[in-house]
Design an enzyme around this catalytic site. Structure first.
Site, PDB file in Angstrom:
ATOM      1  N   LYS A  45      13.805  -1.573  10.239  1.00  0.00           N
ATOM      2  CA  LYS A  45      14.311  -2.335   8.794  1.00  0.00           C
ATOM      3  C   LYS A  45      14.397  -0.990   7.515  1.00  0.00           C
ATOM      4  CE  LYS A  45      12.538  -3.776   4.990  1.00  0.00           C
ATOM      5  NZ  LYS A  45      13.572  -3.107   4.051  1.00  0.00           N
ATOM      6  N   GLY A 102       5.600   3.791   3.145  1.00  0.00           N
ATOM      7  CA  GLY A 102       6.316   3.188   1.929  1.00  0.00           C
ATOM      8  C   GLY A 102       4.770   3.210   1.134  1.00  0.00           C
ATOM      9  N   SER A 103       4.758   2.289   0.252  1.00  0.00           N
ATOM     10  CA  SER A 103       3.884   2.193  -0.841  1.00  0.00           C
ATOM     11  C   SER A 103       2.432   1.822  -0.205  1.00  0.00           C
ATOM     12  CB  SER A 103       4.141   1.307  -2.065  1.00  0.00           C
ATOM     13  OG  SER A 103       4.358  -0.127  -1.667  1.00  0.00           O
ATOM     14  N   THR A 104       1.340   2.376  -0.752  1.00  0.00           N
ATOM     15  CA  THR A 104      -0.054   1.920  -0.494  1.00  0.00           C
ATOM     16  C   THR A 104      -0.208   0.348  -0.837  1.00  0.00           C
ATOM     17  OG1 THR A 104      -0.940   4.199  -0.743  1.00  0.00           O
ATOM     18  CG2 THR A 104      -2.534   2.182  -0.992  1.00  0.00           C
ATOM     19  N   GLU A 105       0.409  -0.356  -1.644  1.00  0.00           N
ATOM     20  CA  GLU A 105       0.154  -1.688  -2.031  1.00  0.00           C
ATOM     21  C   GLU A 105       0.964  -2.500  -0.690  1.00  0.00           C
ATOM     22  OE1 GLU A 105       1.952  -2.439  -5.635  1.00  0.00           O
ATOM     23  OE2 GLU A 105       2.079  -4.426  -5.376  1.00  0.00           O
ATOM     24  N   GLY A 139       1.440  -1.210   2.175  1.00  0.00           N
ATOM     25  CA  GLY A 139       0.394  -0.951   3.365  1.00  0.00           C
ATOM     26  C   GLY A 139      -0.635  -1.703   3.538  1.00  0.00           C
ATOM     27  N   GLU A 144       1.843   5.229   6.788  1.00  0.00           N
ATOM     28  CA  GLU A 144       2.051   6.518   6.021  1.00  0.00           C
ATOM     29  C   GLU A 144       2.342   6.216   4.625  1.00  0.00           C
ATOM     30  OE1 GLU A 144       3.160   9.000   4.099  1.00  0.00           O
ATOM     31  OE2 GLU A 144       4.916   9.476   5.393  1.00  0.00           O
ATOM     32  N   CYS A 166       6.289  11.609  -0.881  1.00  0.00           N
ATOM     33  CA  CYS A 166       4.929  10.999  -0.787  1.00  0.00           C
ATOM     34  C   CYS A 166       3.850  12.143  -0.835  1.00  0.00           C
ATOM     35  CB  CYS A 166       4.709  10.131   0.509  1.00  0.00           C
ATOM     36  SG  CYS A 166       5.426  10.927   1.915  1.00  0.00           S
ATOM     37  N   GLU A 217       0.432   7.449  -8.406  1.00  0.00           N
ATOM     38  CA  GLU A 217       1.891   8.127  -7.863  1.00  0.00           C
ATOM     39  C   GLU A 217       2.908   7.875  -8.719  1.00  0.00           C
ATOM     40  OE1 GLU A 217       2.906   6.537  -4.017  1.00  0.00           O
ATOM     41  OE2 GLU A 217       3.544   8.568  -3.344  1.00  0.00           O
TER      42      GLU A 217
HETATM   43  P1  NAI Z   1       7.721  -0.272  -0.894  1.00  0.00           P
HETATM   44  O1  NAI Z   1       6.663   0.093  -0.185  1.00  0.00           O
HETATM   45  O2  NAI Z   1       7.776  -1.606  -1.705  1.00  0.00           O
HETATM   46  O3  NAI Z   1       8.975  -0.137   0.264  1.00  0.00           O
HETATM   47  C1  NAI Z   1       8.923   0.387   1.358  1.00  0.00           C
HETATM   48  C2  NAI Z   1       9.567  -0.439   2.348  1.00  0.00           C
HETATM   49  O4  NAI Z   1       8.685  -1.410   2.807  1.00  0.00           O
HETATM   50  C3  NAI Z   1      11.046  -0.736   2.045  1.00  0.00           C
HETATM   51  O5  NAI Z   1      11.838  -0.841   3.361  1.00  0.00           O
HETATM   52  C4  NAI Z   1      10.673  -2.496   1.724  1.00  0.00           C
HETATM   53  O6  NAI Z   1      11.834  -3.261   1.950  1.00  0.00           O
HETATM   54  C5  NAI Z   1       9.758  -2.685   2.626  1.00  0.00           C
HETATM   55  N1  NAI Z   1       8.532  -3.691   2.102  1.00  0.00           N
HETATM   56  C6  NAI Z   1       8.492  -4.091   0.796  1.00  0.00           C
HETATM   57  N2  NAI Z   1       7.695  -5.298   0.847  1.00  0.00           N
HETATM   58  C7  NAI Z   1       7.124  -5.309   2.211  1.00  0.00           C
HETATM   59  C8  NAI Z   1       6.249  -6.340   2.835  1.00  0.00           C
HETATM   60  N3  NAI Z   1       5.583  -7.117   1.972  1.00  0.00           N
HETATM   61  N4  NAI Z   1       6.258  -6.286   4.349  1.00  0.00           N
HETATM   62  C9  NAI Z   1       7.018  -5.580   4.861  1.00  0.00           C
HETATM   63  N5  NAI Z   1       7.795  -4.615   4.393  1.00  0.00           N
HETATM   64  C10 NAI Z   1       8.010  -4.611   3.042  1.00  0.00           C
HETATM   65  O7  NAI Z   1       8.076   0.808  -1.802  1.00  0.00           O
HETATM   66  P2  NAI Z   1       9.072   0.419  -3.231  1.00  0.00           P
HETATM   67  O8  NAI Z   1       9.108  -0.619  -3.845  1.00  0.00           O
HETATM   68  O9  NAI Z   1      10.398   1.115  -2.663  1.00  0.00           O
HETATM   69  O10 NAI Z   1       8.455   1.886  -4.037  1.00  0.00           O
HETATM   70  C11 NAI Z   1       7.497   1.682  -4.838  1.00  0.00           C
HETATM   71  C12 NAI Z   1       6.635   2.796  -5.133  1.00  0.00           C
HETATM   72  O11 NAI Z   1       5.906   2.799  -3.675  1.00  0.00           O
HETATM   73  C13 NAI Z   1       7.301   4.096  -5.328  1.00  0.00           C
HETATM   74  O12 NAI Z   1       7.362   4.154  -6.688  1.00  0.00           O
HETATM   75  C14 NAI Z   1       6.218   4.872  -4.913  1.00  0.00           C
HETATM   76  O13 NAI Z   1       5.220   5.139  -5.831  1.00  0.00           O
HETATM   77  C15 NAI Z   1       5.825   4.349  -3.619  1.00  0.00           C
HETATM   78  N6  NAI Z   1       6.744   4.759  -2.282  1.00  0.00           N
HETATM   79  C16 NAI Z   1       5.806   5.412  -1.339  1.00  0.00           C
HETATM   80  C17 NAI Z   1       6.765   6.039  -0.477  1.00  0.00           C
HETATM   81  C18 NAI Z   1       6.029   7.045   0.677  1.00  0.00           C
HETATM   82  O14 NAI Z   1       6.790   7.712   1.317  1.00  0.00           O
HETATM   83  N7  NAI Z   1       4.840   7.176   0.581  1.00  0.00           N
HETATM   84  C19 NAI Z   1       8.244   5.741  -0.055  1.00  0.00           C
HETATM   85  C20 NAI Z   1       8.711   4.856  -0.782  1.00  0.00           C
HETATM   86  C21 NAI Z   1       7.756   4.297  -2.027  1.00  0.00           C
END
Ligand code: NAI
Length: 793
Positions: free
Chosen positions: A192, A244-247, A249, A266, A300, A397
């Site tokens: 996804k 994606g985000s730690t939250e 994760g 990650e 990240c 972050e």
């Molecule tokens: P996010 O963690 O919400 O999204 C990343 C992915 O997870 C997207 O594909 C999203 O649709 C999916 N996702 C969201 N909630 C989910 C759930 N409950 N279960 C499974 N999949 C889910 O990140 P977002 O909202 O795009 O960005 C928010 C913050 O997260 C950013 O400001 C940044 O601080 C951090 N972030 C960190 C990343 C990294 O590479 N470490 C990448 C993107 C965001």
């Protein structure tokens, strides 16, 4: 006007990349995309679509299907159907598919780069020169692993159907990091993409068909967090890989705890960028440009915390500000642009809000006087100085082009500041002295350290975090292990649900420690101590007879034990040779007491098992003494003038829930690999026969094991497990028990995202060398740090 004057006024002219081909590609699909399931495009089951737009203009690019539970179900079922044939292909045949994908990506690289820039807003220079070439490199590298899989990973199996969820900052690159190793190891995939950036994943789906990849091996379902959640919760998925985000994760850790899904995360970072006074400051400034303004800081592992030695802080700041004034922010398709658009309004608002909070907390904000485009989502490169280490902008972050600067006086203070974070993804260290740089690199708690460089990535080098930056690695040999399982582990039968009272012990009975003469005490910090509760639990033998009593440890005892273990972490810095010597010494002393230990253990597990446990425990001690200086890392050779030193480091302080049925061997099978690797341990011995602890104290005390390296708390496993799993100062938790116990360990560990390794409720034969010791155990006892060191001219 002289040439020199003309040179001074020279401006860059616009150099736009032609987007025609990518726009034609979108038009050719009527700018509307369904899900890619079993090689065919499907309309979304619920008929819902959402828009994806160009963040630099706000213009809509296409309508994208919103994935529902039914869509995920269809995709998982397609992946499941495709699995057996894909797993059974020969290594060279699977490799050919991966080569073909790599070739096709190279052939379409310009179109993919433009599409990425349109959808994400990153400068075309980056998508063209960094993202897409790395995507191709990733598939080539993993085509090689597919070819060598059986030779290099004998007796391993793929996980099965893998669910992969990726973010929007490197859309196609994250897809490659996920899909290439999964396919190389014989898994099938449901991926996804992020809701802001689905387009290159959909273009990739077409490439899968173009190279004739069997239907269902790769499935792409688009949608938002709810779609991701449906994938995470699907019962037919064997592994989840998330970036994606730690939250999120953390939510995924909890959501997968009740299942046997393998998990790699990650997550976020707040990576330090450390400049020592002897650094080449001009190079460090260029490093910072790549460190924090690459991809608008939406990285990240961005070097978002500048730690500069006080003596050069003013000079570095002047140079940095001068360089920031030359950064060009504008249309991402312009080839001479340095900083493109921020992904979405909500992200821009988040950046603005965090910077405001930082200023309110005392930071001084500096931005160059550059003009931002009149439309689209842009943010100026920003330097926040005078930042307090506890300020929100030093801790959270920001995920934007914002650098938070702090100063330090000594290398020791630099390392302390660097580690003053819940994250541990990456770090950059700048010094012309190899000693200073490598000394800092060794002490920083992060999965990647770049020496005199930053943001370098390669398919051969593992990438991933320590602490709340997640667990698991992507890239190289270490990354492949995330998609494989030893066959013996995968195929082990389930353990019967364990009920201690059925063995004769009655968990509800407690007696004051003063009533029973021989109560086994706790062993904390090298000393036998009374439990905080003042109570003990009776321990019965196989025939129900009373054998003795064990202290009823509680929350406070666990906290004391963790503190003692943390204090003993110097153990990880002793030489491996010394650790081996102490393990040999334990073996010697155990051997001397073998008969009396066997006799006591007989009452609990019978004579035959007792003899076998003592014998196997001795062998296990010799094995881990042998392993202590042999589980080496590697030196990777990425295609730059660098080497990447993959070092195995201890994880830190680890909690251990020992298996019930093999009180002595179970204890040694888990605790020995951990301490052989340099960790310290807080172990909860078998609840069935915790009296074994008394024998162990005596052995450890006579074997020069430093106090605090091994701590033992007896009591009720379920209560102690909870305290251990929820403890925020524990780095990892190993738990061998029944399925419910393992699930609890995983679910409660989500707080600080400690690495959790369990037997997944399976019955393992710890008496066998294959299942009871060796590389699988050690892989979980260490974490890999990749230190990138430049060499050559
Ligand atoms: P996010 O963690 O919400 O999204 C990343 C992915 O997870 C997207 O594909 C999203 O649709 C999916 N996702 C969201 N909630 C989910 C759930 N409950 N279960 C499974 N999949 C889910 O990140 P977002 O909202 O795009 O960005 C928010 C913050 O997260 C950013 O400001 C940044 O601080 C951090 N972030 C960190 C990343 C990294 O590479 N470490 C990448 C993107 C965001």
């Amino acid at each position: 006007m002289s040439v020199v004057e003309k040179f001074g006024t020279m401006e860059y002219g616009p150099a736009p990349e032609d987007a025609k081909e990518s726009l034609l590609w979108l038009d050719g699909r009527k700018r509307r995309f369904g899900h890619f399931i079993a090689g065919v495009w499907h309309d979304p089951a619920e008929g819902k679509y959402f828009e994806t737009a160009d963040p630099s203009t706000g213009e809509k690019l296409a309508d994208i299907a919103q994935g529902s539970v039914a869509d995920i179900d269809a995709a998982v079922s397609a992946a499941r159907t495709a699995l057996p044939a894909w797993q059974n292909l020969s290594c060279p045949t699977r490799a050919k598919y991966l080569y073909a994908v790599a070739r096709q990506i190279q052939k379409n690289s310009r179109r993919l780069a433009v599409l990425e820039t349109l959808d994400n807003g990153k400068p075309i220079r980056e998508s063209r020169d960094i993202d897409i070439p790395l995507v191709a490199r990733h598939f080539y590298h993993h085509a090689g692993w597919a070819q060598l899989l059986d030779q290099e990973f004998p007796a391993h199996e793929s996980c099965g159907v893998v669910g992969q969820i990726i973010p929007w900052n490197f859309p196609l690159l994250m897809l490659a990091w996920k899909i290439a190793p999964a396919l190389a190891t014989g898994n099938t995939v449901v991926l996804k993409p992020a809701e802001y950036t689905p387009l290159t994943a959909l273009a990739f789906a077409e490439i899968c068909n173009e190279v004739g990849l069997p239907a269902g091996v790769v499935n792409i379902v688009t949608g938002d967090g709810a779609t991701g959640e449906a994938l995470v919760k699907h019962t037919e998925v064997d592994k989840i890989a998330f970036t994606g985000s730690t939250e999120v994760g953390r939510a995924i850790r909890r959501a997968t705890a009740q299942s046997h899904k393998k998990l790699s995360l990650e997550l976020g970072g707040k990576s330090p960028f450390i400049v020592f006074e002897d650094a080449d400051l001009d190079s460090a400034v260029e490093g910072l440009v790549d460190g924090i303004w690459f991809n608008q800081g939406q990285v990240c592992c961005a070097g978002s915390r500048l730690l500069v030695q006080e003596s050069v802080a003013a000079k570095l700041t002047r140079k940095l500000q001068a360089r920031m004034s030359t950064l060009r922010v504008g249309s991402p398709l312009d080839k001479s642009i340095d900083i493109g658009a921020i992904i979405a309004r909500v992200q821009l608002e988040r950046i603005e809000s965090l910077v405001k909070q930082g200023i309110a907390e005392g930071a001084v904000c500096w931005q160059p006087e550059i003009v931002l485009p009149s439309r689209g989502l842009f943010y100026k490169p920003t330097l926040l100085s005078n930042v307090h280490p506890t300020s929100i902008v030093a801790q959270q972050e920001i995920f934007g082009p914002v650098l938070a600067a702090m100063t330090f006086r000594t290398p020791r203070e630099a390392v302390e500041l660097a580690n003053n974070t819940v994250y541990g993804l990456a770090a950059s260290v700048w010094s012309e002295s190899v000693n200073v740089a490598l000394q800092a690199a060794a002490q920083i708690k992060s999965g990647v350290v770049w020496v005199n460089s930053t943001n370098l990535f390669d398919a051969a080098c593992g990438f991933g975090g320590y602490r709340e930056s997640g667990f698991g690695r992507e890239g190289g040999r270490e990354g492949l292990l995330e998609y494989l399982e030893p066959a013996w582990f995968k195929r082990a039968p389930a353990l019967k649900s364990e009920s201690i009272s059925a063995n004769g012990n009655t968990p509800d009975v407690v007696v004051p420690t003063t009533v029973i003469d021989r109560t086994v005490k706790l062993y904390i910090g090298g000393k036998q101590t009374r439990p905080d509760s003042g109570y003990s639990i009776p321990v019965h033998g196989a025939k129900g007879e009373l054998l003795g009593a064990a202290s009823l440890g509680n929350r406070k005892d666990i906290r004391n034990a963790v503190e003692a273990a943390r204090k003993a972490e110097g153990w990880g810095k002793t030489t491996a040779h010394n650790r081996a010597q102490i393990l040999f010494y334990i073996a010697e002393n155990l051997s001397q007491r073998a008969d009396e230990i066997k006799a006591r253990l007989t009452a609990a597990v019978g004579a035959k098992q007792a003899a076998a446990e003592v014998q196997s425990s001795l062998e296990r001690l010799f094995s881990y003494a042998a392993w202590a200086d042999k589980f080496d890392g590697a030196v990777h050779s990425p295609p730059f003038r660098n080497i990447s030193i993959a070092m195995n480091e201890p994880i830190g302080t680890v909690g251990v829930i020992c298996p019930n049925d093999t009180p002595l061997l179970g204890f040694f099978s888990l605790v020995l690999p951990l301490i052989s690797a340099g960790n310290t341990a807080v172990a909860i011995p078998s609840e069935k026969y915790p009296l074994i602890a008394a024998d162990l104290y005596q052995v450890f005390e006579t074997s020069d094991v430093p106090g605090g390296v091994i701590n033992i708390v007896t009591g009720r496993t379920s209560e102690l497990l909870k305290t251990l799993a929820e403890h925020d100062d524990l780095d990892a938790l190993w738990c061998f028990g029944d399925s419910a116990t393992c699930s609890t360990a995983k679910a409660l560990s989500a707080g600080n995202l400690k690495q959790t390794w369990t037997n997944e409720g399976r019955a393992l034969d710890l008496f066998s060398v294959e299942q009871g010791e060796g590389r699988t155990f050690l892989q979980h006892a260490y974490q890999l740090k990749n230190i990138w060191v430049p060499y050559g001219e």
